[in-house]
Motif scaffolding. Structure first.
Motif, PDB file in Angstrom:
ATOM      1  N   LYS A  28       0.823  -1.211   0.000  1.00  0.00           N
ATOM      2  CA  LYS A  28       0.000   0.000   0.000  1.00  0.00           C
ATOM      3  C   LYS A  28       0.856   1.260   0.000  1.00  0.00           C
ATOM      4  CE  LYS A  28      -4.221  -1.384   2.392  1.00  0.00           C
ATOM      5  NZ  LYS A  28      -4.943  -1.270   3.668  1.00  0.00           N
ATOM      6  N   LYS A  29       1.933   1.222   0.777  1.00  0.00           N
ATOM      7  CA  LYS A  29       2.803   2.390   0.896  1.00  0.00           C
ATOM      8  C   LYS A  29       3.861   2.433  -0.208  1.00  0.00           C
ATOM      9  CE  LYS A  29       2.145   3.054   5.827  1.00  0.00           C
ATOM     10  NZ  LYS A  29       1.220   4.144   5.642  1.00  0.00           N
ATOM     11  N   GLU A  30       3.851   1.415  -1.080  1.00  0.00           N
ATOM     12  CA  GLU A  30       4.788   1.316  -2.197  1.00  0.00           C
ATOM     13  C   GLU A  30       6.238   1.446  -1.748  1.00  0.00           C
ATOM     14  OE1 GLU A  30       3.531   4.027  -5.267  1.00  0.00           O
ATOM     15  OE2 GLU A  30       1.552   3.085  -5.412  1.00  0.00           O
ATOM     16  N   LEU A  31       6.579   0.694  -0.687  1.00  0.00           N
ATOM     17  CA  LEU A  31       7.936   0.702  -0.145  1.00  0.00           C
ATOM     18  C   LEU A  31       8.778  -0.318  -0.908  1.00  0.00           C
ATOM     19  CD1 LEU A  31       6.942   0.828   3.636  1.00  0.00           C
ATOM     20  CD2 LEU A  31       7.610   2.742   2.152  1.00  0.00           C
ATOM     21  N   LYS A  32       9.490   0.145  -1.903  1.00  0.00           N
ATOM     22  CA  LYS A  32      10.234  -0.732  -2.818  1.00  0.00           C
ATOM     23  C   LYS A  32      11.497  -1.317  -2.202  1.00  0.00           C
ATOM     24  CE  LYS A  32       7.361   0.128  -6.146  1.00  0.00           C
ATOM     25  NZ  LYS A  32       6.196  -0.694  -6.178  1.00  0.00           N
ATOM     26  N   ASP A  33      12.041  -0.691  -1.163  1.00  0.00           N
ATOM     27  CA  ASP A  33      13.296  -1.164  -0.577  1.00  0.00           C
ATOM     28  C   ASP A  33      13.070  -2.040   0.659  1.00  0.00           C
ATOM     29  OD1 ASP A  33      12.388   0.893   1.011  1.00  0.00           O
ATOM     30  OD2 ASP A  33      14.366   1.770   1.337  1.00  0.00           O
ATOM     31  N   VAL A  34      11.847  -2.550   0.830  1.00  0.00           N
ATOM     32  CA  VAL A  34      11.503  -3.371   1.987  1.00  0.00           C
ATOM     33  C   VAL A  34      11.212  -4.794   1.536  1.00  0.00           C
ATOM     34  CG1 VAL A  34       9.880  -3.705   3.885  1.00  0.00           C
ATOM     35  CG2 VAL A  34      10.571  -1.386   3.223  1.00  0.00           C
ATOM     36  N   GLU A  35      11.837  -5.740   2.219  1.00  0.00           N
ATOM     37  CA  GLU A  35      11.612  -7.155   1.945  1.00  0.00           C
ATOM     38  C   GLU A  35      10.921  -7.774   3.152  1.00  0.00           C
ATOM     39  OE1 GLU A  35      14.184 -11.099   0.695  1.00  0.00           O
ATOM     40  OE2 GLU A  35      15.204  -9.477   1.725  1.00  0.00           O
ATOM     41  N   VAL A  36       9.804  -8.440   2.935  1.00  0.00           N
ATOM     42  CA  VAL A  36       9.094  -9.159   3.986  1.00  0.00           C
ATOM     43  C   VAL A  36       9.381 -10.636   3.766  1.00  0.00           C
ATOM     44  CG1 VAL A  36       6.867  -9.633   5.071  1.00  0.00           C
ATOM     45  CG2 VAL A  36       7.278  -7.402   3.994  1.00  0.00           C
ATOM     46  N   LYS A  37       9.924 -11.278   4.798  1.00  0.00           N
ATOM     47  CA  LYS A  37      10.228 -12.698   4.649  1.00  0.00           C
ATOM     48  C   LYS A  37       9.941 -13.430   5.939  1.00  0.00           C
ATOM     49  CE  LYS A  37      15.190 -12.801   5.308  1.00  0.00           C
ATOM     50  NZ  LYS A  37      16.453 -12.958   4.610  1.00  0.00           N
ATOM     51  N   GLN A  38      10.036 -14.727   5.880  1.00  0.00           N
ATOM     52  CA  GLN A  38       9.726 -15.536   7.054  1.00  0.00           C
ATOM     53  C   GLN A  38      10.925 -16.351   7.483  1.00  0.00           C
ATOM     54  OE1 GLN A  38       6.380 -17.702   5.483  1.00  0.00           O
ATOM     55  NE2 GLN A  38       7.651 -19.407   4.852  1.00  0.00           N
ATOM     56  N   THR A  39      10.894 -16.755   8.745  1.00  0.00           N
ATOM     57  CA  THR A  39      11.907 -17.629   9.296  1.00  0.00           C
ATOM     58  C   THR A  39      11.202 -18.640  10.182  1.00  0.00           C
ATOM     59  OG1 THR A  39      14.070 -17.683  10.407  1.00  0.00           O
ATOM     60  CG2 THR A  39      12.410 -16.218  11.354  1.00  0.00           C
ATOM     61  N   GLY A  40      11.945 -19.571  10.720  1.00  0.00           N
ATOM     62  CA  GLY A  40      11.373 -20.553  11.630  1.00  0.00           C
ATOM     63  C   GLY A  40      11.174 -19.946  13.010  1.00  0.00           C
ATOM     64  N   CYS A  41      11.031 -20.795  13.977  1.00  0.00           N
ATOM     65  CA  CYS A  41      10.816 -20.357  15.353  1.00  0.00           C
ATOM     66  C   CYS A  41      12.000 -19.527  15.836  1.00  0.00           C
ATOM     67  CB  CYS A  41      10.637 -21.569  16.256  1.00  0.00           C
ATOM     68  SG  CYS A  41      10.402 -21.146  17.981  1.00  0.00           S
ATOM     69  N   MET A  42      11.711 -18.412  16.490  1.00  0.00           N
ATOM     70  CA  MET A  42      12.762 -17.543  17.029  1.00  0.00           C
ATOM     71  C   MET A  42      13.117 -17.913  18.466  1.00  0.00           C
ATOM     72  SD  MET A  42      12.010 -13.761  15.563  1.00  0.00           S
ATOM     73  CE  MET A  42      11.739 -13.425  13.854  1.00  0.00           C
ATOM     74  N   GLY A  43      12.452 -18.922  19.016  1.00  0.00           N
ATOM     75  CA  GLY A  43      12.808 -19.413  20.346  1.00  0.00           C
ATOM     76  C   GLY A  43      12.107 -18.731  21.503  1.00  0.00           C
ATOM     77  N   THR A  44      11.154 -17.891  21.211  1.00  0.00           N
ATOM     78  CA  THR A  44      10.411 -17.218  22.277  1.00  0.00           C
ATOM     79  C   THR A  44       8.916 -17.456  22.057  1.00  0.00           C
ATOM     80  OG1 THR A  44      10.455 -15.154  21.024  1.00  0.00           O
ATOM     81  CG2 THR A  44      12.172 -15.442  22.666  1.00  0.00           C
ATOM     82  N   CYS A  45       8.531 -18.705  22.196  1.00  0.00           N
ATOM     83  CA  CYS A  45       7.171 -19.135  21.850  1.00  0.00           C
ATOM     84  C   CYS A  45       6.089 -18.380  22.608  1.00  0.00           C
ATOM     85  CB  CYS A  45       7.032 -20.632  22.093  1.00  0.00           C
ATOM     86  SG  CYS A  45       8.218 -21.617  21.146  1.00  0.00           S
ATOM     87  N   SER A  46       6.361 -17.985  23.831  1.00  0.00           N
ATOM     88  CA  SER A  46       5.343 -17.313  24.628  1.00  0.00           C
ATOM     89  C   SER A  46       5.076 -15.888  24.166  1.00  0.00           C
ATOM     90  CB  SER A  46       5.740 -17.300  26.102  1.00  0.00           C
ATOM     91  OG  SER A  46       6.912 -16.531  26.278  1.00  0.00           O
TER      92      SER A  46
END
Length: 127
Positions: free
Chosen positions: A54-72
């Motif tokens: 929506k904001k047309e932010l071309k220099d931003v990457e959205v990605k995923q990773t596995g568990c970061m170890g802070t499940c709560s």
């Protein structure tokens, strides 16, 4: 493969950061382990994608990773961007994702009520 010591790891991290910043300037990393997904990380991920588009932010990457170890504290999100410390935000729902994009990514201010963790000083030395 040779083992990495602390100094060689710092050199590798610095080299990798240089490669990363040559392309996209900002990384939004959403924890998508089973604990994160159960807590709503898919909706959080989609909210980040929607807001960045929506904001047309071309220099931003959205990605995923596995568990970061802070499940709560899921869903957890790490933001990596130049001229700001790497930050991990916790309990990031869709509304919080939109706030993070506007305040942190666009306005370069921390969303203090969501900050979970800041990295060690030695990790920031390479920036």
């Amino acid at each position: 493969m040779p083992k990495l010591n602390r100094e060689s790891l710092k050199k590798l991290r610095t080299a990798q950061a240089g490669e990363f910043y040559a392309g996209k300037k900002v990384q939004i990393i959403v924890g998508m382990g089973t604990c994160g997904i159960a807590a709503g990380a898919k909706e959080t991920f989609n909210a980040f994608l929607d807001e960045v588009n929506k904001k047309e932010l071309k220099d931003v990457e959205v990605k995923q990773t596995g568990c970061m170890g802070t499940c709560s504290t899921e869903p957890t999100v790490e933001i990596v961007m130049p001229d700001m410390p790497d930050i991990i935000y916790s309990k990031v729902d869709e509304e919080a994702a939109r706030r993070i994009v506007q305040k942190h990514i666009v306005n370069k201010k921390l969303v203090s009520d969501l900050v979970q963790d800041k990295p060690s000083t030695d990790i920031l030395e390479h920036k």
